[in-house]
Design a protein around this motif. Structure first.
Motif, PDB file in Angstrom:
ATOM      1  N   ILE A  89       0.848  -1.194   0.000  1.00  0.00           N
ATOM      2  CA  ILE A  89       0.000   0.000   0.000  1.00  0.00           C
ATOM      3  C   ILE A  89       0.883   1.243   0.000  1.00  0.00           C
ATOM      4  CG2 ILE A  89      -1.785   1.272   1.243  1.00  0.00           C
ATOM      5  CD1 ILE A  89      -2.668  -1.353   2.503  1.00  0.00           C
ATOM      6  N   ASP A  90       0.771   2.022  -1.055  1.00  0.00           N
ATOM      7  CA  ASP A  90       1.530   3.269  -1.165  1.00  0.00           C
ATOM      8  C   ASP A  90       0.538   4.424  -1.022  1.00  0.00           C
ATOM      9  OD1 ASP A  90       3.082   5.441  -1.795  1.00  0.00           O
ATOM     10  OD2 ASP A  90       4.060   4.511  -3.518  1.00  0.00           O
ATOM     11  N   SER A  91       0.315   4.866   0.221  1.00  0.00           N
ATOM     12  CA  SER A  91      -0.691   5.891   0.480  1.00  0.00           C
ATOM     13  C   SER A  91      -0.244   7.271   0.003  1.00  0.00           C
ATOM     14  CB  SER A  91      -1.030   5.937   1.972  1.00  0.00           C
ATOM     15  OG  SER A  91       0.127   6.190   2.745  1.00  0.00           O
ATOM     16  N   LYS A  92       1.057   7.491  -0.148  1.00  0.00           N
ATOM     17  CA  LYS A  92       1.535   8.786  -0.622  1.00  0.00           C
ATOM     18  C   LYS A  92       1.222   8.987  -2.098  1.00  0.00           C
ATOM     19  CE  LYS A  92       5.264   9.278   2.769  1.00  0.00           C
ATOM     20  NZ  LYS A  92       6.736   9.434   2.975  1.00  0.00           N
ATOM     21  N   ARG A  93       1.419   7.934  -2.878  1.00  0.00           N
ATOM     22  CA  ARG A  93       1.148   8.014  -4.312  1.00  0.00           C
ATOM     23  C   ARG A  93      -0.241   7.484  -4.661  1.00  0.00           C
ATOM     24  NH1 ARG A  93       5.510   4.612  -7.008  1.00  0.00           N
ATOM     25  NH2 ARG A  93       4.740   5.583  -8.912  1.00  0.00           N
ATOM     26  N   MET A  94      -0.961   6.982  -3.643  1.00  0.00           N
ATOM     27  CA  MET A  94      -2.307   6.427  -3.817  1.00  0.00           C
ATOM     28  C   MET A  94      -2.296   5.294  -4.845  1.00  0.00           C
ATOM     29  SD  MET A  94      -4.043   7.911  -1.555  1.00  0.00           S
ATOM     30  CE  MET A  94      -5.726   7.446  -1.950  1.00  0.00           C
ATOM     31  N   LEU A  95      -1.391   4.342  -4.589  1.00  0.00           N
ATOM     32  CA  LEU A  95      -1.226   3.197  -5.478  1.00  0.00           C
ATOM     33  C   LEU A  95      -1.139   1.904  -4.678  1.00  0.00           C
ATOM     34  CD1 LEU A  95       1.536   4.570  -7.900  1.00  0.00           C
ATOM     35  CD2 LEU A  95      -0.907   4.359  -8.407  1.00  0.00           C
TER      36      LEU A  95
ATOM     37  N   ARG B 140       0.845  -1.692  -5.134  1.00  0.00           N
ATOM     38  CA  ARG B 140       1.881  -2.365  -5.913  1.00  0.00           C
ATOM     39  C   ARG B 140       1.507  -3.833  -6.093  1.00  0.00           C
ATOM     40  NH1 ARG B 140       5.105   1.040  -2.618  1.00  0.00           N
ATOM     41  NH2 ARG B 140       5.169  -0.583  -1.027  1.00  0.00           N
ATOM     42  N   ILE B 141       1.407  -4.249  -7.325  1.00  0.00           N
ATOM     43  CA  ILE B 141       1.058  -5.642  -7.645  1.00  0.00           C
ATOM     44  C   ILE B 141       2.339  -6.330  -8.088  1.00  0.00           C
ATOM     45  CG2 ILE B 141      -0.456  -7.164  -8.949  1.00  0.00           C
ATOM     46  CD1 ILE B 141      -1.875  -5.120  -7.117  1.00  0.00           C
ATOM     47  N   GLU B 142       2.853  -7.223  -7.265  1.00  0.00           N
ATOM     48  CA  GLU B 142       4.121  -7.877  -7.567  1.00  0.00           C
ATOM     49  C   GLU B 142       3.939  -9.296  -8.083  1.00  0.00           C
ATOM     50  OE1 GLU B 142       6.700  -7.671  -4.233  1.00  0.00           O
ATOM     51  OE2 GLU B 142       6.819  -5.477  -4.233  1.00  0.00           O
ATOM     52  N   ARG B 143       2.727  -9.800  -8.001  1.00  0.00           N
ATOM     53  CA  ARG B 143       2.501 -11.167  -8.463  1.00  0.00           C
ATOM     54  C   ARG B 143       1.312 -11.207  -9.409  1.00  0.00           C
ATOM     55  NH1 ARG B 143       3.416 -14.805  -2.954  1.00  0.00           N
ATOM     56  NH2 ARG B 143       5.309 -13.776  -2.265  1.00  0.00           N
ATOM     57  N   GLY B 144       1.360 -10.337 -10.406  1.00  0.00           N
ATOM     58  CA  GLY B 144       0.285 -10.288 -11.375  1.00  0.00           C
ATOM     59  C   GLY B 144       0.357 -11.449 -12.344  1.00  0.00           C
ATOM     60  N   LYS B 145      -0.597 -11.500 -13.259  1.00  0.00           N
ATOM     61  CA  LYS B 145      -0.646 -12.575 -14.239  1.00  0.00           C
ATOM     62  C   LYS B 145       0.606 -12.543 -15.095  1.00  0.00           C
ATOM     63  CE  LYS B 145      -3.792 -14.643 -17.599  1.00  0.00           C
ATOM     64  NZ  LYS B 145      -5.098 -14.488 -18.315  1.00  0.00           N
ATOM     65  N   GLY B 146       1.206 -13.707 -15.284  1.00  0.00           N
ATOM     66  CA  GLY B 146       2.434 -13.770 -16.060  1.00  0.00           C
ATOM     67  C   GLY B 146       3.650 -13.271 -15.320  1.00  0.00           C
ATOM     68  N   GLY B 147       3.502 -13.047 -13.998  1.00  0.00           N
ATOM     69  CA  GLY B 147       4.620 -12.574 -13.197  1.00  0.00           C
ATOM     70  C   GLY B 147       4.959 -11.111 -13.410  1.00  0.00           C
ATOM     71  N   ARG B 148       4.031 -10.378 -14.066  1.00  0.00           N
ATOM     72  CA  ARG B 148       4.301  -8.972 -14.364  1.00  0.00           C
ATOM     73  C   ARG B 148       4.032  -8.098 -13.132  1.00  0.00           C
ATOM     74  NH1 ARG B 148       1.782 -10.663 -19.224  1.00  0.00           N
ATOM     75  NH2 ARG B 148      -0.249 -10.023 -18.404  1.00  0.00           N
TER      76      ARG B 148
ATOM     77  N   ARG C 264       3.022  -4.276 -11.690  1.00  0.00           N
ATOM     78  CA  ARG C 264       2.299  -3.078 -12.137  1.00  0.00           C
ATOM     79  C   ARG C 264       1.777  -2.335 -10.915  1.00  0.00           C
ATOM     80  NH1 ARG C 264      -2.224  -6.545 -12.313  1.00  0.00           N
ATOM     81  NH2 ARG C 264      -4.202  -5.511 -11.774  1.00  0.00           N
ATOM     82  N   ASN C 265       1.274  -1.141 -11.148  1.00  0.00           N
ATOM     83  CA  ASN C 265       0.612  -0.365 -10.108  1.00  0.00           C
ATOM     84  C   ASN C 265      -0.884  -0.344 -10.374  1.00  0.00           C
ATOM     85  OD1 ASN C 265       2.927   0.415  -8.645  1.00  0.00           O
ATOM     86  ND2 ASN C 265       3.356   2.041 -10.122  1.00  0.00           N
ATOM     87  N   ALA C 266      -1.666  -0.470  -9.326  1.00  0.00           N
ATOM     88  CA  ALA C 266      -3.118  -0.363  -9.427  1.00  0.00           C
ATOM     89  C   ALA C 266      -3.561   0.866  -8.645  1.00  0.00           C
ATOM     90  CB  ALA C 266      -3.797  -1.615  -8.869  1.00  0.00           C
ATOM     91  N   MET C 267      -4.727   1.372  -8.971  1.00  0.00           N
ATOM     92  CA  MET C 267      -5.217   2.574  -8.315  1.00  0.00           C
ATOM     93  C   MET C 267      -5.652   2.274  -6.882  1.00  0.00           C
ATOM     94  SD  MET C 267      -8.884   2.957 -10.279  1.00  0.00           S
ATOM     95  CE  MET C 267      -9.237   4.529  -9.496  1.00  0.00           C
ATOM     96  N   LEU C 268      -5.535   3.296  -6.035  1.00  0.00           N
ATOM     97  CA  LEU C 268      -5.964   3.183  -4.641  1.00  0.00           C
ATOM     98  C   LEU C 268      -6.916   4.342  -4.348  1.00  0.00           C
ATOM     99  CD1 LEU C 268      -5.811   1.956  -1.808  1.00  0.00           C
ATOM    100  CD2 LEU C 268      -3.748   3.319  -1.405  1.00  0.00           C
TER     101      LEU C 268
END
Length: 229
Positions: free
Chosen positions: A80-86, A88-96, A98-102
């Motif tokens: 949880i990145d409350s400063k950037r409101m994001l 962090r997805i470290e185990r997405g599909k295909g091991g990719r 990415r950042n998701a919205m918060l």
């Protein structure tokens, strides 16, 4: 069936070094079904029908950030990145990665869950955001599926739903609100735009906004003839 084909291709190509046999294996094409999508009112009823703040927070993450059920399960508190409101997805599909919205409302709910989880002794700064019965392990995707099904029953939702229904609803509602489809693609972590474009088939609000040529006929007056001479 396609998983068997993939396994056999790996066996022939890498295990016994007979790639010519793998070329004879053909994947079967499956017609993609239109996903089930909840209305905004149904999503609210579903979230309100959860039995505890932990489950409500987990399902809110699935809908509010558009995450896959496995991504929800794998979240850690430090993601949880409350400063950037994001998120962090470290185990997405295909091991990719990415950042998701918060969304702000989701951050408030997660902070409520943090305080409750700390009091219960199950949440730690370096631990899972949604621990399972054993706090050293994350909540399972099967458990999250049961949570959604049980909440849908309590909320009197007759549609066939699961955790992925919340992700489908997230994408469809954004599309209906006019969010650019490429932005939605990035938020969902889709590798191909065509995967995201599939949601146009269920965005009923968008379809209703389109004026049919038939309706334009009623608005069109009779053609005026050009004056002679």
């Amino acid at each position: 069936m396609n998983s068997v084909v993939a396994a056999l291709r790996f066996f022939f190509t890498h295990t016994i070094d007979r790639p010519e046999l793998a070329r004879r294996l053909v994947r079967t094409a499956h017609a993609r079904k239109i996903p089930v999508v909840l209305t905004l009112a149904e999503v609210k009823r579903l979230l309100d029908a959860t039995t505890c703040i932990k489950h409500q927070a987990a399902l809110s993450v699935a809908y509010g950030a558009g995450l896959r059920v496995g991504e929800v399960s794998a979240l850690k508190v430090c993601d949880i990145d409350s400063k950037r409101m994001l998120l962090r997805i470290e185990r997405g599909k295909g091991g990719r990665y990415r950042n998701a919205m918060l969304p702000e409302g989701l951050l408030v709910l997660l902070r409520d869950w943090w305080r409750a989880g700390r009091q219960q002794g199950v949440l730690h700064a370096d631990g899972w955001l949604f621990p399972g019965q054993n706090a050293t392990l994350p909540i399972s995707t099967r458990q999250l599926h049961r949570v959604v099904v049980q909440a849908a029953e309590v909320a009197d939702i007759t549609k066939r739903v699961g955790p992925h229904t919340l992700r489908h609803s997230f994408a469809t509602h954004l599309l209906e609100d006019g969010v650019d489809i490429r932005v939605i693609q990035a938020l969902l972590g889709h590798a191909k735009l065509g995967t995201t474009a599939f949601y146009t088939q269920v965005a009923t609000k968008t379809m209703r906004a389109v004026v049919s040529p038939l309706d334009r006929l009623a608005l069109a007056g009779p053609d005026k003839k050009a004056p002679s001479g």
